[in-house]
Design a protein around this motif. Structure first.
Motif, PDB file in Angstrom:
ATOM      1  N   LEU A 292       0.460  -4.779   1.021  1.00  0.00           N
ATOM      2  CA  LEU A 292       0.323  -4.557  -0.429  1.00  0.00           C
ATOM      3  C   LEU A 292      -0.559  -5.634  -1.085  1.00  0.00           C
ATOM      4  N   GLN A 293      -0.359  -6.878  -0.600  1.00  0.00           N
ATOM      5  CA  GLN A 293      -1.200  -7.956  -1.155  1.00  0.00           C
ATOM      6  C   GLN A 293      -2.672  -7.758  -0.806  1.00  0.00           C
ATOM      7  N   LEU A 296      -3.810  -5.209  -3.045  1.00  0.00           N
ATOM      8  CA  LEU A 296      -4.029  -5.814  -4.365  1.00  0.00           C
ATOM      9  C   LEU A 296      -5.309  -6.660  -4.386  1.00  0.00           C
ATOM     10  N   MET A 633      -1.603   1.599 -10.405  1.00  0.00           N
ATOM     11  CA  MET A 633      -1.276   0.995  -9.119  1.00  0.00           C
ATOM     12  C   MET A 633      -0.241  -0.122  -9.294  1.00  0.00           C
ATOM     13  N   LYS A 634      -0.398  -0.889 -10.370  1.00  0.00           N
ATOM     14  CA  LYS A 634       0.591  -1.931 -10.637  1.00  0.00           C
ATOM     15  C   LYS A 634       1.977  -1.323 -10.848  1.00  0.00           C
ATOM     16  N   ASP A 636       2.971   1.547  -9.696  1.00  0.00           N
ATOM     17  CA  ASP A 636       3.455   2.045  -8.400  1.00  0.00           C
ATOM     18  C   ASP A 636       4.019   0.912  -7.545  1.00  0.00           C
ATOM     19  N   GLU A 637       3.275  -0.217  -7.555  1.00  0.00           N
ATOM     20  CA  GLU A 637       3.734  -1.357  -6.767  1.00  0.00           C
ATOM     21  C   GLU A 637       5.069  -1.883  -7.281  1.00  0.00           C
ATOM     22  N   ARG A 638       5.187  -1.923  -8.639  1.00  0.00           N
ATOM     23  CA  ARG A 638       6.463  -2.375  -9.212  1.00  0.00           C
ATOM     24  C   ARG A 638       7.605  -1.439  -8.792  1.00  0.00           C
ATOM     25  N   ARG A 640       7.651   0.448  -6.158  1.00  0.00           N
ATOM     26  CA  ARG A 640       7.910   0.247  -4.733  1.00  0.00           C
ATOM     27  C   ARG A 640       8.745  -1.016  -4.504  1.00  0.00           C
ATOM     28  N   VAL A 641       8.372  -2.065  -5.262  1.00  0.00           N
ATOM     29  CA  VAL A 641       9.119  -3.317  -5.113  1.00  0.00           C
ATOM     30  C   VAL A 641      10.577  -3.122  -5.525  1.00  0.00           C
TER      31      VAL A 641
END
Length: 659
Positions: A292-293, A296, A633-634, A636-638, A640-641
């Motif tokens: 993910l990083q 990013l 995307m942010k 989505d990542e949040r 997912r987190v």
């Protein structure tokens, strides 16, 4: 030195040199204080030479006196030398008052050395002295002032500064860029010195004040110097505003930079915290988080690339705006130039039309005048031709009269011959006695007749050269006269024979008749002479008339030539104006074509600007879309987190239950 008071140090120096201290000096030094930037005022104290030497030593070793006031202390050149030599090594004195101390050439030289070496004095008051009395010493002072880089205020009022000293100060003004005010009131600067100072002011933008009252300077020079000072003040104000604005902008830029650094640090701290949390909470999901990083990071690179592209687009847009402004300026300039050229062309065309109309009017006037002169000359020619015809008629009449006279003379000669023959027959006997006398008389008559014939021949030859008709008639007359002479001579020979036979009685009658014949002959000869003189006069008149006719013909030819020349000049002028108009039309057409080209260029630039604006809008839309995608995307990542965190928590909760 800082711990020991000034007056105590002064007393100690007096004891060392074995000098009695002055009470006024000690009291003023006691009142001065011992703190930094203290002031020492000895105004009005009459200082002797020994005190001045001690004070010079004191000033060379002290380092916390900021102001020295030696006004009206009657120092003189010697005392001032001691004080100023001590001040050369001083680095704390900022202001120095030396008003009314009778300073002359020696003090001026020491002051020049002081200004050259001292780096602390910012204000120097030298009012009511005589420093400008000697130009050489004042030049030393001016050289020291030129080398100084600290002094800001200089007071030289009432120092007898001449125009040469003012020229020295003008050179100082050109070199010194620290001096802010210069007071030269009540001196002898004059017009020359003021002009020198005026020429030096533009080379110095730091001088804000120049006082020149009471120097015998005209008002126009004073106004010019004041205007120069105003310009310097305005430039200083502008510079100060610029410096203030640059400082404010620098502060704002630094503040913005600091804020950005803080934000960046905060972001880095947040990222580090998040990474630590991810490392602590999600040990097993480190690979996924790394991916993910990486994703990013890739998105960040894309974002930075998009930002860089946006900056490039903005720079291109700024360049395009600059070009548009430049093209607009070019268009405005071209329009102004075209308008000016059109106005100039219209004015030139109007002037040329006026000049052409004036030329046409002048030419028409000249043609009318020439036509009038031609008509007058034609009238004169007609009159002369008429006169010539009349003279020819008169000449013919004179020739006819001459011919008639010749015929009458012939008739009379024949009659006389007949009478002579009759009387000779009657008087033959009488003539015998007087043959000698008759022969003499006849010889005389013969000579006269020959002379008359010769004269007539000359006249006839002249008339032959001038007129053919007169020549024929005169030749005929000549031949007839020759024949008559021959016949007359024959008759005379016969008469001689007959006269010898005639009687002497009729001699007296013959003499009377001979007298009558001589008289008639003389009358005929005189009449012939008159006729020949008339013929000569008529011939001279004819010659003069022919000359006048020829001169008139030449004049007519000259006038026709002038008319032709005028016509050619008019044609040349018309052709010249036509060519000029054609050239101007060609030039205007070229200018119009260039204007049309500029118009087309402007339209092309406008189209390009529209295309650029469309591209910018597209890029902005793309950037907004990218920002939206990055935000999505942010999110989505949040999510997912959060899901991972919830899954890990559930997993952690279920594992102890299972155990």
């Amino acid at each position: 030195m800082k711990t020991e008071p000034l007056y105590a140090f002064y007393l100690k120096l007096c004891e060392d040199i074995d000098i009695l201290p002055q009470e006024s000096v000690t009291t003023s030094l006691k009142n001065s204080g011992d703190s930094e930037k203290s002031s020492v005022s000895l105004r009005g104290c009459s200082l002797n030479l020994e005190t001045c030497s001690v004070l010079g030593l004191l000033l060379s070793k002290t380092s916390f006196v900021a102001l020295l006031d030696f006004a009206d202390c009657v120092l003189g050149d010697d005392g001032a030398k001691h004080l100023l030599n001590g001040l050369i090594e001083n680095s704390s004195v900022k202001t120095l008052f030396l008003k009314g101390n009778n300073l002359r050439s020696g003090s001026a030289e020491v002051l020049g050395r002081l200004l050259r070496h001292n780096q602390s004095i910012e204000k120097l008051v030298l009012e009511w002295n005589g420093l400008g009395m000697w130009d050489a010493s004042f030049s030393v002072l001016a050289q020291g002032l030129a080398a100084n880089r600290v002094l800001k205020h200089l007071d030289l009022r009432s120092n007898q500064v001449s125009h040469e000293g003012a020229t020295e100060l003008s050179a100082v003004i050109k070199q010194n860029h620290c001096l802010e005010s210069l007071d030269l009131r009540w001196n002898n600067v004059g017009i020359l010195g003021a002009r020198a100072l005026l020429t030096a002011i533009p080379f110095n933008q730091t001088l804000m004040s120049l006082e020149l009252c009471g120097n015998n300077i005209p008002d126009d020079l004073m106004k010019a110097i004041e205007n120069a000072m105003k310009r310097n003040c305005e430039t200083k104000v502008i510079k100060e505003d610029f410096e203030v604005k640059t400082q404010v902008l620098a502060r704002e830029v630094n503040h913005i930079q600091a804020e950005k650094d803080i934000q960046l640090k905060q972001l880095l701290g947040k990222v580090e915290k998040g990474e630590t949390k991810y490392k602590k909470d999600c040990g097993e999901l480190a690979n996924k988080v790394g991916r993910l990083q990486e994703a990013l990071a890739e998105r960040k690179t894309h974002y930075t690339q998009a930002v860089s592209k946006l900056r490039l687009v903005e720079s291109e847009l700024a360049l395009a705006n600059q070009r548009i402004e430049e093209y607009k300026q070019l268009l405005d300039r071209a329009q102004v130039e075209s308008k000016e050229s059109l106005s100039r062309f219209h004015s030139d065309l109007q002037l040329e039309r006026e000049e052409r109309s004036d030329q046409e009017q002048r030419l028409v006037k000249e043609l009318t005048r020439n036509k009038a002169e031609m008509s007058n000359y034609e009238i004169k020619i007609a009159d002369l031709n008429r006169k010539n015809d009349n003279l020819e008629v008169q000449l013919r009449e004179a020739n006819d009269a001459v011919s008639k006279m010749q015929t009458e003379m012939k008739i009379k000669a024949v009659q006389l011959d007949e009478q002579l023959s009759v009387e000779k027959q009657k008087c033959r006997e009488a003539i015998r006695d007087c043959e000698d006398s008759t022969e003499r008389e006849m010889f005389k008559l013969k000579q006269e007749h020959e002379e008359n014939c010769r004269h007539l021949k000359d006249r006839v030859s002249k008339l032959e050269q001038q007129k053919t008709v007169a020549e024929d008639e005169l030749s005929r007359v000549k031949s007839q006269s020759v024949q008559d002479r021959v016949a007359f001579e024959d008759q005379l020979a016969e008469n001689r024979q007959k006269v010898r036979l005639e009687e002497e009685q009729k001699y007296r009658q013959l003499e009377d008749k001979l007298r009558l014949a001589n008289k008639s002959k003389e009358d005929a000869v005189s009449y012939a002479n008159q006729q020949t003189s008339l013929a000569n006069q008529l011939q001279s008149n004819v010659n003069t008339l022919t000359l006048e006719n020829e001169s008139l013909k030449r004049r007519i030819e000259e006038l026709t030539q002038e008319v032709a020349n005028k016509a050619t000049e008019v044609n040349v002028a018309v052709m010249k104006t036509k060519t000029e108009f054609a050239n101007q039309i060609v030039r205007l057409e070229s200018e119009n074509s260039s204007y049309q080209e500029v118009k087309h260029q402007n339209t092309a630039l406008e189209k390009k600007m529209k295309e650029k604006s469309d591209e910018i809008t597209n890029l902005q839309s793309q950037v907004s879309a990218l920002e939206f995608e990055i935000g999505r995307m942010k999110d989505d990542e949040r999510q997912r987190v959060t899901l991972l965190q919830s899954a890990i928590q559930n997993y952690c909760q279920t594992t102890p239950k299972a155990s």
